[in-house]
Design an enzyme around this catalytic site. Structure first.
Site, mmCIF file in Angstrom:
data_model
loop_
_atom_site.group_PDB
_atom_site.id
_atom_site.type_symbol
_atom_site.label_atom_id
_atom_site.label_comp_id
_atom_site.label_asym_id
_atom_site.label_seq_id
_atom_site.Cartn_x
_atom_site.Cartn_y
_atom_site.Cartn_z
ATOM 1 C CD1 TRP A 132 63.234 47.359 1.304
ATOM 2 C CD2 TRP A 132 61.691 45.826 1.780
ATOM 3 N NE1 TRP A 132 63.836 46.129 1.212
ATOM 4 C CE2 TRP A 132 62.903 45.167 1.489
ATOM 5 C CE3 TRP A 132 60.565 45.051 2.096
ATOM 6 C CZ2 TRP A 132 63.039 43.777 1.530
ATOM 7 C CZ3 TRP A 132 60.688 43.673 2.139
ATOM 8 C CH2 TRP A 132 61.925 43.049 1.850
ATOM 9 C CB ALA A 158 63.211 51.409 1.533
ATOM 10 C CB SER A 209 71.516 44.903 4.499
ATOM 11 O OG SER A 209 72.297 45.981 3.998
ATOM 12 C CD GLU A 230 66.564 45.559 13.579
ATOM 13 O OE1 GLU A 230 67.177 44.502 13.293
ATOM 14 O OE2 GLU A 230 65.537 45.938 13.021
ATOM 15 C CB CYS A 264 65.630 41.699 10.880
ATOM 16 S SG CYS A 264 64.616 42.665 12.009
#
Length: 453
Positions: A132, A158, A209, A230, A264
């Site tokens: 998201w 998401a 995640s 990723e 990230c």
């Protein structure tokens, strides 16, 4: 078991829209459409495929305010950053429009054969499981090169950005991509697992995640299917004693606080060499204090809200646990529902969550290193491997350290960022495989050896 998804505006907790999850029968029809379209799409000349990217680019730019507003409503990104995300997707379309034909050209290899070469053929139907935090960019950087290679795509987005997912599918169809090239699947976890196990789905790409990556990799591995993962990051921003703070401090702050820290590749750990530590801390605090906090719909807002209340709660727990272990709050640390004030922690050590876990929000951990050697060692003291950034005037020495950086990216005097022209991905717990550039278009192709005697 839930049969609907309701999206919510994290800024005011107002419900936005309710969507029905796809039934198993509907998903079967979607998958059948994807496979049927893929056979035709693979036979479509590359020049025809890439021409559609020009239309897609213009559709993005023509609707960037509307699409940006949708991003802001669903996950709280400041509107100026939401519009910039749409513009970046348009740039990506232009990049692959110009380069796909060269990327996929047969690679001639001189051997004993009369002719031998590598042919780059699509794998088939590819599933993308997307996050998201960059609801358009993450999808486009997966879908565009995957489609240009001749595959078709299924998008499991998401749930809190379901509106974005459906808008993306509409964009591709409006631009002229055949129905079935990109289809959104509104599915639960079991339905996603079933898709990965279906023989018609040839591979899966996940951005998400570490936990989600391990689960997807496990299912894909059982079924002997390729995946690109990723995953999370714990990027360090190394600030050496000779760093030019006046030139680079804004970049350092942006590296942590952009997208309200929900990235990230954000700089989560600031490892600062001792001679410059105090000056850096004071200047960094001052810059963070200047960030404009407010309504994400305000074009001047730099920090809005996090995407969900539970995400803010998780971040708060990481900070509280770190404080119990000896960290000091140097700035910030107030939370109200999904809003989390930009926060700076000092006296951070390696056993603390803010050092060894991914903090997905506007929290900066500041660590003092006695010298450059210790700074690089602290950088490597993480199970993640997405990116490292270093700020120094001695760029020659920084370049000499390239071989000692285990991460997927190493940026000198700039923040780690994704660029269509460069491969993007991580190592270790940050996943494997690469997106973007030529590597991204090769992610889901069969590199087939052709040999003519």
């Amino acid at each position: 078991m839930a049969t609907t998804i309701t999206t919510t505006n994290p800024y005011n907790n107002a419900p936005l829209k309710t969507y029905a999850l796809n039934t198993n029968k509907e998903i079967a029809l979607i998958l059948e459409q994807a496979q049927t379209t893929q056979h035709k799409w693979q036979a479509t000349k590359i020049k025809v495929r890439t021409k559609l990217l020009k239309k897609l680019k213009h559709a993005l730019l023509n609707e960037k305010e509307t699409l940006g507003s949708l991003v802001t409503q669903e996950m709280g990104k400041p509107i100026s950053q939401s519009i910039a995300e749409i513009e970046k997707c348009a740039w990506l379309c232009d990049f692959y429009r110009k380069n796909t034909e060269d990327f996929l050209a047969d690679a001639l290899i001189k051997t004993d054969a009369h002719e031998s070469f590598i042919s780059y053929d699509p794998l088939g139907v590819i599933l993308g499981v997307m996050p998201w935090n960059y609801p358009f960019w993450q999808v486009f950087r997966f879908a565009v090169p995957t489609l240009m290679a001749g595959n078709t795509t299924l998008l499991k987005h998401a749930s809190n950005v379901t509106g974005c997912a459906l808008a993306i599918q509409q964009l591709f169809e409006t631009a002229g991509f055949p129905k079935g090239c990109l289809q959104t699947v509104l599915a639960d976890h079991q339905q996603v697992e079933n898709l990965i196990e279906d023989h018609r789905v040839k591979a899966v790409s996940l951005t998400g995640s570490e936990l989600a990556g391990r689960k997807i990799a496990e299912i894909a591995g059982r079924n002997l299917k390729k995946c690109v993962l990723e995953l999370g990051g714990n990027n360090a921003c190394i600030v050496l004693a000779d760093a030019d703070l006046n030139t680079h401090l804004d970049t350092m702050v942006s590296a942590r606080m952009q997208n309200t820290g929900q990235s990230c590749i954000a700089a989560k750990r600031f490892i600062v060499e001792a001679p410059i530590y105090e000056a850096f801390l004071e200047k960094f605090k001052h810059k963070v204090a200047e960030l404009k906090i407010g309504d994400p719909n305000d074009p001047d807002t730099q920090i809005g809200v996090m995407a969900r209340i539970d995400l803010a709660e998780t971040l708060q727990k990481q900070v509280e646990e770190s404080v119990k272990l000896g960290a000091t709050i140097a700035y910030g640390n107030t939370r109200k529902e999904a809003f989390y004030q930009p926060t700076i922690l000092t006296n951070v050590s390696s056993e603390m969550p803010v050092f060894n876990e991914e903090t997905f929000g506007p929290v900066a951990a500041i660590i003092k290193a006695e010298n450059a050697q210790e700074a690089y060692a602290l950088n490597a003291a993480t199970r993640f491997g997405l990116g490292t950034m270093v700020f120094t005037e001695n760029t020659h020495a920084a370049l000499n350290n390239t071989d000692y950086i285990e991460d997927g990216a190493y940026f000198i005097n700039d923040m780690v960022k994704s660029d269509p022209r460069l491969p993007f991905g991580g190592t270790k717990a940050s996943g494997y495989g690469r997106e973007l550039s030529q590597e991204g278009i090769f992610a889901f192709v069969n590199k087939k050896t052709v040999y003519l005697k």
